[in-house]
Design an enzyme around this catalytic site. Structure first.
Site, PDB file in Angstrom:
ATOM      1  N   TYR A  23       0.791  -1.229   0.000  1.00 16.16           N
ATOM      2  CA  TYR A  23       0.000   0.000   0.000  1.00 16.16           C
ATOM      3  C   TYR A  23       0.827   1.285   0.000  1.00 16.16           C
ATOM      4  O   TYR A  23       0.264   2.378  -0.033  1.00 16.16           O
ATOM      5  CB  TYR A  23      -0.946   0.006   1.211  1.00 16.16           C
ATOM      6  CG  TYR A  23      -1.935  -1.142   1.189  1.00 16.16           C
ATOM      7  CD1 TYR A  23      -2.904  -1.224   0.201  1.00 16.16           C
ATOM      8  CD2 TYR A  23      -1.893  -2.149   2.158  1.00 16.16           C
ATOM      9  CE1 TYR A  23      -3.812  -2.276   0.171  1.00 16.16           C
ATOM     10  CE2 TYR A  23      -2.793  -3.206   2.144  1.00 16.16           C
ATOM     11  CZ  TYR A  23      -3.755  -3.257   1.142  1.00 16.16           C
ATOM     12  OH  TYR A  23      -4.654  -4.291   1.110  1.00 16.16           O
ATOM     13  N   ASN A  74     -13.257   4.312  -2.253  1.00 16.37           N
ATOM     14  CA  ASN A  74     -12.422   3.124  -2.057  1.00 16.37           C
ATOM     15  C   ASN A  74     -13.164   2.263  -1.041  1.00 16.37           C
ATOM     16  O   ASN A  74     -13.134   2.552   0.162  1.00 16.37           O
ATOM     17  CB  ASN A  74     -11.019   3.480  -1.560  1.00 16.37           C
ATOM     18  CG  ASN A  74     -10.136   2.234  -1.479  1.00 16.37           C
ATOM     19  OD1 ASN A  74     -10.644   1.112  -1.437  1.00 16.37           O
ATOM     20  ND2 ASN A  74      -8.833   2.423  -1.450  1.00 16.37           N
ATOM     21  N   HIS A  80     -15.165  -6.605  -2.411  1.00 13.10           N
ATOM     22  CA  HIS A  80     -15.185  -8.026  -2.772  1.00 13.10           C
ATOM     23  C   HIS A  80     -16.338  -8.802  -2.134  1.00 13.10           C
ATOM     24  O   HIS A  80     -16.521  -9.974  -2.432  1.00 13.10           O
ATOM     25  CB  HIS A  80     -13.860  -8.678  -2.365  1.00 13.10           C
ATOM     26  CG  HIS A  80     -12.671  -7.806  -2.646  1.00 13.10           C
ATOM     27  ND1 HIS A  80     -12.368  -7.369  -3.913  1.00 13.10           N
ATOM     28  CD2 HIS A  80     -11.735  -7.248  -1.832  1.00 13.10           C
ATOM     29  CE1 HIS A  80     -11.282  -6.594  -3.859  1.00 13.10           C
ATOM     30  NE2 HIS A  80     -10.883  -6.504  -2.612  1.00 13.10           N
ATOM     31  N   ASP A  87     -25.701  -2.200  -4.198  1.00 16.54           N
ATOM     32  CA  ASP A  87     -27.111  -1.805  -4.335  1.00 16.54           C
ATOM     33  C   ASP A  87     -27.321  -0.337  -3.963  1.00 16.54           C
ATOM     34  O   ASP A  87     -28.174   0.335  -4.551  1.00 16.54           O
ATOM     35  CB  ASP A  87     -28.005  -2.683  -3.447  1.00 16.54           C
ATOM     36  CG  ASP A  87     -28.219  -4.067  -4.047  1.00 16.54           C
ATOM     37  OD1 ASP A  87     -27.972  -4.249  -5.256  1.00 16.54           O
ATOM     38  OD2 ASP A  87     -28.651  -4.969  -3.295  1.00 16.54           O
ATOM     39  N   HIS A 100      -8.774   1.846  -5.959  1.00 19.47           N
ATOM     40  CA  HIS A 100      -8.003   0.977  -5.076  1.00 19.47           C
ATOM     41  C   HIS A 100      -6.549   1.415  -5.139  1.00 19.47           C
ATOM     42  O   HIS A 100      -6.018   1.632  -6.241  1.00 19.47           O
ATOM     43  CB  HIS A 100      -8.131  -0.500  -5.486  1.00 19.47           C
ATOM     44  CG  HIS A 100      -9.520  -1.017  -5.327  1.00 19.47           C
ATOM     45  ND1 HIS A 100     -10.025  -1.433  -4.111  1.00 19.47           N
ATOM     46  CD2 HIS A 100     -10.527  -1.143  -6.214  1.00 19.47           C
ATOM     47  CE1 HIS A 100     -11.277  -1.809  -4.263  1.00 19.47           C
ATOM     48  NE2 HIS A 100     -11.617  -1.634  -5.529  1.00 19.47           N
ATOM     49  N   SER A 102      -3.921  -0.375  -4.319  1.00 19.95           N
ATOM     50  CA  SER A 102      -3.151  -1.473  -4.923  1.00 19.95           C
ATOM     51  C   SER A 102      -3.872  -1.954  -6.188  1.00 19.95           C
ATOM     52  O   SER A 102      -5.038  -1.624  -6.415  1.00 19.95           O
ATOM     53  CB  SER A 102      -3.026  -2.630  -3.923  1.00 19.95           C
ATOM     54  OG  SER A 102      -4.309  -3.170  -3.627  1.00 19.95           O
ATOM     55  N   ARG A 111      -9.531 -11.122  -4.554  1.00 21.13           N
ATOM     56  CA  ARG A 111      -9.630  -9.662  -4.710  1.00 21.13           C
ATOM     57  C   ARG A 111      -9.966  -9.272  -6.155  1.00 21.13           C
ATOM     58  O   ARG A 111     -10.157  -8.102  -6.462  1.00 21.13           O
ATOM     59  CB  ARG A 111      -8.320  -8.976  -4.301  1.00 21.13           C
ATOM     60  CG  ARG A 111      -8.006  -9.102  -2.837  1.00 21.13           C
ATOM     61  CD  ARG A 111      -6.776  -8.288  -2.463  1.00 21.13           C
ATOM     62  NE  ARG A 111      -6.182  -8.789  -1.245  1.00 21.13           N
ATOM     63  CZ  ARG A 111      -6.534  -8.406  -0.014  1.00 21.13           C
ATOM     64  NH1 ARG A 111      -7.472  -7.491   0.159  1.00 21.13           N
ATOM     65  NH2 ARG A 111      -5.948  -8.917   1.054  1.00 21.13           N
TER      66      ARG A 111
HETATM   67  O1  CA2 Z   1      -5.913  -1.479  -2.633  1.00 22.09           O
HETATM   68  C1  CA2 Z   1      -6.882  -0.999  -2.020  1.00 22.09           C
HETATM   69  O2  CA2 Z   1      -7.096   0.205  -1.931  1.00 22.09           O
HETATM   70  C2  CA2 Z   1      -7.823  -1.936  -1.255  1.00 22.09           C
HETATM   71  O3  CA2 Z   1      -9.151  -1.417  -1.370  1.00 22.09           O
HETATM   72  C3  CA2 Z   1      -7.360  -1.929   0.187  1.00 22.09           C
HETATM   73  C4  CA2 Z   1      -8.118  -2.892   1.097  1.00 22.09           C
HETATM   74  C5  CA2 Z   1      -8.154  -4.295   0.468  1.00 22.09           C
HETATM   75  O4  CA2 Z   1      -8.999  -5.128   1.240  1.00 22.09           O
HETATM   76  C6  CA2 Z   1      -8.669  -4.268  -0.965  1.00 22.09           C
HETATM   77  O5  CA2 Z   1      -8.600  -5.588  -1.489  1.00 22.09           O
HETATM   78  C7  CA2 Z   1      -7.828  -3.350  -1.832  1.00 22.09           C
HETATM   79  C8  CA2 Z   1      -7.426  -2.988   2.473  1.00 22.09           C
HETATM   80  C9  CA2 Z   1      -7.400  -1.670   3.211  1.00 22.09           C
HETATM   81  C10 CA2 Z   1      -6.051  -1.363   3.811  1.00 22.09           C
HETATM   82  O6  CA2 Z   1      -5.621  -2.343   4.714  1.00 22.09           O
HETATM   83  C11 CA2 Z   1      -4.425  -2.171   5.371  1.00 22.09           C
HETATM   84  C12 CA2 Z   1      -4.127  -3.158   6.286  1.00 22.09           C
HETATM   85  C13 CA2 Z   1      -2.942  -3.083   7.000  1.00 22.09           C
HETATM   86  C14 CA2 Z   1      -2.069  -2.023   6.799  1.00 22.09           C
HETATM   87  C15 CA2 Z   1      -2.388  -1.034   5.861  1.00 22.09           C
HETATM   88  C16 CA2 Z   1      -3.564  -1.111   5.154  1.00 22.09           C
END
Ligand code: CA2
Length: 144
Positions: A23, A74, A80, A87, A100, A102, A111
């Site tokens: 990220y 986001n 997912h 909706d 997103h 990533s 994902r």
């Molecule tokens: O890539 C993205 O922006 C996501 O929406 C981020 C989500 C993930 O579940 C999606 O598949 C893709 C996760 C949020 C961030 O999670 C973190 C967890 C630990 C440390 C930093 C961020």
């Protein structure tokens, strides 16, 4: 002045604290400040909110009708899983650009499917914080 809502879903408040290889090191506060300052430079008001709760995000989407020209969303992990969030976008007909940080299509197979993207006008992923700026610009073009 046109107003855009930037919504971030669950765990995005953790950005920049862990998993920098996925990220990056930009925090959510950095991203929000970037969005607000970009908004100022292009003459649009930008309001940023984050919630870890599905229902709160749904309420914000529903309440955006008439208040905001569009939403940069986001949905985090809810992309997912959440038919309810999809909706809410379909039900309100609000203009959504999904972002997103990533590239979800280069990550784990679970994902690769985004329900919310079925209701979004565009999806921008894998561009880090720049994706939010691109999404604001896309909304401005679409609502011109
Ligand atoms: O890539 C993205 O922006 C996501 O929406 C981020 C989500 C993930 O579940 C999606 O598949 C893709 C996760 C949020 C961030 O999670 C973190 C967890 C630990 C440390 C930093 C961020």
């Amino acid at each position: 002045m046109k107003s855009i809502l930037v919504l971030n879903g669950p765990n995005l408040n953790l950005l920049g604290t862990r998993e920098p290889e996925i990220y990056g090191s930009t925090t959510l506060a950095d991203i929000e400040a970037l969005c607000i300052s970009h908004g100022q430079s292009v003459g649009v008001s930008v309001e940023c909110r984050q919630s870890n709760h599905e229902g709160t995000l749904i309420d914000w989407i529903q309440n955006s009708v008439g208040a905001h020209a569009g939403i940069v969303l986001n949905p985090g992990g809810y992309a997912h899983t959440s038919i309810a969030l999809m909706d809410a976008i379909l039900g309100t007909d609000v203009l959504v650009i999904e972002v997103h940080v990533s590239d979800i299509y280069k990550r784990e197979p679970f994902r690769h499917r985004s329900y919310t993207s079925k209701a979004a006008r565009q999806v921008i992923c894998g561009r880090g914080a720049q994706g939010y700026i691109d999404a604001i610009n896309a909304l401005l073009t679409l609502t011109d």
